[in-house]
Design a protein around this motif. Structure first.
Motif: not given
Length: 102
Positions: A44-47, A52-57
């Motif tokens: 869950e933490i990894e997801n 967050v990384e996807k939104r930043a990209q």
């Protein structure tokens, strides 16, 4: 009487062995459940991190920068915009095309 005592003693020993086995299985299953919960929490933490990384990209500024740098794209302006118009077909040809259809 001794036979009855012997049978009862064997029953007590068998039930004691069964109880030990059931407790061992229960502890093993509890450890497995605990490991599964820990793995679930880690996933869950990894997801969340990946979301967050996807939104930043996918920020519009980053997408525009990549489009300009890697794809050599440019923003559209009225100076480079070409407008295409469709010439109206004569009414006569439309009616003849409809008459030829089977």
């Amino acid at each position: 009487m001794t036979r009855l005592n012997l049978v009862l003693m064997l029953a007590v020993v068998a039930s004691a062995l069964y109880l030990v086995r059931v407790q061992y299985d229960s502890r093993s299953l509890f450890v497995e459940v605990d490991r599964a919960i820990a793995l679930s929490h880690k996933l869950e933490i990894e997801n969340e991190r990946l979301q967050v990384e996807k939104r930043a990209q996918a920020t519009p500024l980053r997408v525009e920068k990549l489009a300009k740098e890697q794809l050599q794209m440019r923003t559209s302006t009225p100076a480079i915009t070409q407008y295409v118009t469709v010439a109206a077909a004569p009414a006569n040809s439309a009616s003849t095309a409809a008459g030829k259809a089977p």
